[in-house]
Design an enzyme around this catalytic site. Structure first.
Site, PDB file in Angstrom:
ATOM      1  N   GLU A 320       2.346  57.783  82.449  1.00  0.00           N
ATOM      2  CA  GLU A 320       3.775  57.957  82.166  1.00  0.00           C
ATOM      3  C   GLU A 320       4.644  57.695  83.393  1.00  0.00           C
ATOM      4  O   GLU A 320       5.317  58.598  83.887  1.00  0.00           O
ATOM      5  CB  GLU A 320       4.010  59.399  81.679  1.00  0.00           C
ATOM      6  CG  GLU A 320       3.284  59.713  80.405  1.00  0.00           C
ATOM      7  CD  GLU A 320       3.316  61.195  80.041  1.00  0.00           C
ATOM      8  OE1 GLU A 320       3.163  61.504  78.858  1.00  0.00           O
ATOM      9  OE2 GLU A 320       3.500  62.033  80.952  1.00  0.00           O
ATOM     10  N   CYS A 391      33.447  68.670  97.744  1.00  0.00           N
ATOM     11  CA  CYS A 391      33.830  69.780  98.618  1.00  0.00           C
ATOM     12  C   CYS A 391      32.611  70.614  98.967  1.00  0.00           C
ATOM     13  O   CYS A 391      32.458  71.739  98.485  1.00  0.00           O
ATOM     14  CB  CYS A 391      34.880  70.625  97.938  1.00  0.00           C
ATOM     15  SG  CYS A 391      36.369  69.677  97.737  1.00  0.00           S
TER      16      CYS A 391
HETATM   17  N1  LLP Z   1       5.320  62.736  82.790  1.00  0.00           N
HETATM   18  C1  LLP Z   1       5.643  64.035  82.905  1.00  0.00           C
HETATM   19  C2  LLP Z   1       4.985  65.006  82.044  1.00  0.00           C
HETATM   20  C3  LLP Z   1       6.593  64.435  83.842  1.00  0.00           C
HETATM   21  O1  LLP Z   1       6.899  65.724  83.958  1.00  0.00           O
HETATM   22  C4  LLP Z   1       7.221  63.473  84.670  1.00  0.00           C
HETATM   23  C5  LLP Z   1       8.222  63.857  85.651  1.00  0.00           C
HETATM   24  C6  LLP Z   1       6.865  62.131  84.505  1.00  0.00           C
HETATM   25  C7  LLP Z   1       5.898  61.797  83.552  1.00  0.00           C
HETATM   26  C8  LLP Z   1       7.486  61.024  85.294  1.00  0.00           C
HETATM   27  O2  LLP Z   1       7.315  61.152  86.659  1.00  0.00           O
HETATM   28  P1  LLP Z   1       7.702  59.937  87.628  1.00  0.00           P
HETATM   29  O3  LLP Z   1       6.708  58.819  87.382  1.00  0.00           O
HETATM   30  O4  LLP Z   1       9.081  59.486  87.274  1.00  0.00           O
HETATM   31  O5  LLP Z   1       7.632  60.523  88.980  1.00  0.00           O
HETATM   32  N2  LLP Z   1      13.876  64.925  89.504  1.00  0.00           N
HETATM   33  C9  LLP Z   1      12.729  64.685  90.362  1.00  0.00           C
HETATM   34  C10 LLP Z   1      11.548  64.224  89.585  1.00  0.00           C
HETATM   35  C11 LLP Z   1      11.123  65.183  88.518  1.00  0.00           C
HETATM   36  C12 LLP Z   1       9.999  64.636  87.724  1.00  0.00           C
HETATM   37  C13 LLP Z   1       9.635  65.540  86.620  1.00  0.00           C
HETATM   38  N3  LLP Z   1       8.615  65.044  85.788  1.00  0.00           N
HETATM   39  C14 LLP Z   1      13.122  63.646  91.402  1.00  0.00           C
HETATM   40  O6  LLP Z   1      14.267  63.204  91.421  1.00  0.00           O
HETATM   41  O7  LLP Z   1      12.314  63.288  92.257  1.00  0.00           O
END
Ligand code: LLP
Length: 463
Positions: A320, A391
């Site tokens: 994913e 701010c």
């Molecule tokens: N699958 C599941 C079950 C997840 O919880 C996540 C991300 C992904 C796939 C995708 O992960 P990726 O390949 O995009 O790293 N807001 C944080 C990232 C939070 C990710 C949460 N889950 C940031 O800006 O780094």
């Protein structure tokens, strides 16, 4: 203020005397292809172009701040992931990184599946025509209404995150006369972020059911005992911005061990495992992400090896990636406003956006790069902190970077690798208007998410 009249901030030499920062490794005019999307280049006048369009035209037509998404790069990354994993695996794009109806259509055209984790993401996916069977529905606290909608739509899988949810989904599926395909999300005892992985304190989190203490085996027992659920596999997601495959190795090994236990206890070989997302990208020149084909090979080798030694048929693998697909494909374009030089320290460069369009620096201390993109410059490098217009002193976009010392108000600067978790985590703090996302491809630019307007703000504020 004219460019030449602008008082330069701390110069290169000052920076060196300060002792903390060395000179930038490369010529500031060179755009490191590691952090910029694939069609980005500089034109003959030195201005950045993406998809064949220059930033001056983009800024004039769409305003700043704005996210510009390189559509052909996005599609190429989708293809690279699905080709790397091949026909015996499925790539689910993680919509939380960035989702819009155009993106959903591109995913379909490129043959990807989609992971959603809220009713809003599900609605966007279905509205744009993503076949429900290609959707996985995630979340640690899906509401009853969300589960009902997912079951009614016929989503391909619901990833069960807790014991309560096993019962909840089973009940809803039964009342709809459906046998819902599900996976169980387990916490494997590994939490990986960036370069290292931690094998302690992992169960102390809100997601998933722990493998330790037989919890996950118990969850499998319960799910297999419910007629309205068809348990198709086990899911594990170990973290974010991961470069080191060792965490995935441990995770895959533990998931396969569970499959073997399930086979021994129930005589059932679960056909799928999902190893989640979390693959890292380059935010700065120091980051060295793996290519999809390396990741695919590493993961499938681990799973194949572990299954062979456990005497199991190799299950269908899914992954994913969110950030690794969309992250590198976009940059945020800002106009430089106030410039505040602090002699001997650094120069604060204020832009017309900030933590409302990129919360990641404030929230995670994330590192980003930045470049002057409306022109090149031969001026010396100066140490800058790129800050927003909000701010709050934590309103930092790029904490430490170098820009040319002749930077002036009105210049355009761009922060690359903002495709993931920037627009999707954007806010209206200070009643900021969330920027548009503009897709650029083959000399054409089109808005795929429009800029918010003050009317949008007032429409929500019902007085
Ligand atoms: N699958 C599941 C079950 C997840 O919880 C996540 C991300 C992904 C796939 C995708 O992960 P990726 O390949 O995009 O790293 N807001 C944080 C990232 C939070 C990710 C949460 N889950 C940031 O800006 O780094």
């Amino acid at each position: 203020m004219s460019r030449s009249a602008h008082p330069a901030g701390p110069r290169h030499a000052d920076v060196l005397t300060e002792g903390h920062y060395s000179a930038p490794a490369a010529d500031l005019n060179i755009l490191d292809e590691k952090v910029w999307s694939r069609t980005v280049t500089r034109d003959a006048d030195g201005a950045l172009t993406v998809g064949g369009i220059g930033v001056a035209r983009l800024a004039e037509e769409f305003g700043t701040p704005a996210y510009f998404l390189d559509e052909s790069d996005f599609r190429a990354r989708c293809r690279a992931w699905s080709e790397a994993f091949g026909p015996d695996a499925d790539v689910f794009y993680a919509g939380k990184a960035f989702l819009s109806r155009a993106v959903v259509r591109w995913l379909q055209e490129e043959g990807l599946h989609l992971d959603v984790c809220s009713g809003g993401e599900l609605t966007t996916a279905l509205d744009a025509g993503m076949p429900a069977e290609r959707i996985a529905f995630h979340g640690n606290n899906k509401t009853v209404a969300e589960i009902e909608r997912a079951v009614e739509a016929g989503v391909g899988r619901i990833v069960l995150d807790s014991f309560q949810e096993i019962v909840r989904v089973a009940h809803i599926a039964r009342s709809h006369g459906v046998r819902q395909r599900v996976q169980i999300r387990v916490t494997v005892g590994v939490e990986a972020h960036t370069h290292e992985f931690i094998a302690t304190a992992h169960e102390d989190q809100k997601f998933g059911i722990a493998l330790a203490d037989g919890q996950a085996a118990e969850a499998v027992r319960r799910a297999l005992g419910l007629d309205s659920l068809e348990l198709i596999g086990i899911h594990s997601h170990i973290g974010s911005q991961i470069f080191d495959m060792a965490g995935f190795e441990v995770s895959a090994r533990r998931v396969v061990q569970l499959l073997a236990e399930v086979r021994d206890e129930h005589g059932v070989e679960l056909p799928e495992i999902d190893l989640g997302g979390g693959l890292g990208i380059a935010y700065t020149s120091d980051d060295d992400p793996r290519e999809p084909h390396e990741i695919a090979k590493a993961l499938s080798d681990i799973v194949t090896r572990e299954c062979e030694s456990a005497g199991l048929r190799t299950p269908r693998i899914s992954v994913e990636p969110g950030r690794a697909i969309v992250g590198p494909t976009a940059f945020t374009l800002y106009e430089v406003g106030t410039i505040k030089p602090l002699e001997g320290l650094r120069t604060y460069v204020s832009v017309d956006g900030g933590m409302s369009d990129n919360i990641r620096t404030a929230l995670y201390d994330a590192e980003y790069s930045v470049a002057l993109v409306s022109r090149t410059s031969d001026a010396e490098p100066m140490l800058v902190r790129v800050v927003g217009k909000h701010c709050e002193s934590g309103d930092i976009v790029v904490k430490d970077a170098f820009l040319p010392a002749d930077l002036a108000p009105g210049d355009l600067i761009a922060v690359p690798a903002t495709g993931a978790y920037c627009r999707s985590m954007a806010s209206n703090y200070n009643h900021a208007l969330r920027p548009p996302v503009v897709a650029v491809r083959d000399g054409e630019a089109r808005v795929i998410v429009r800029r918010e307007t003050e009317e949008d703000l007032l429409r929500l504020d019902v007085g």
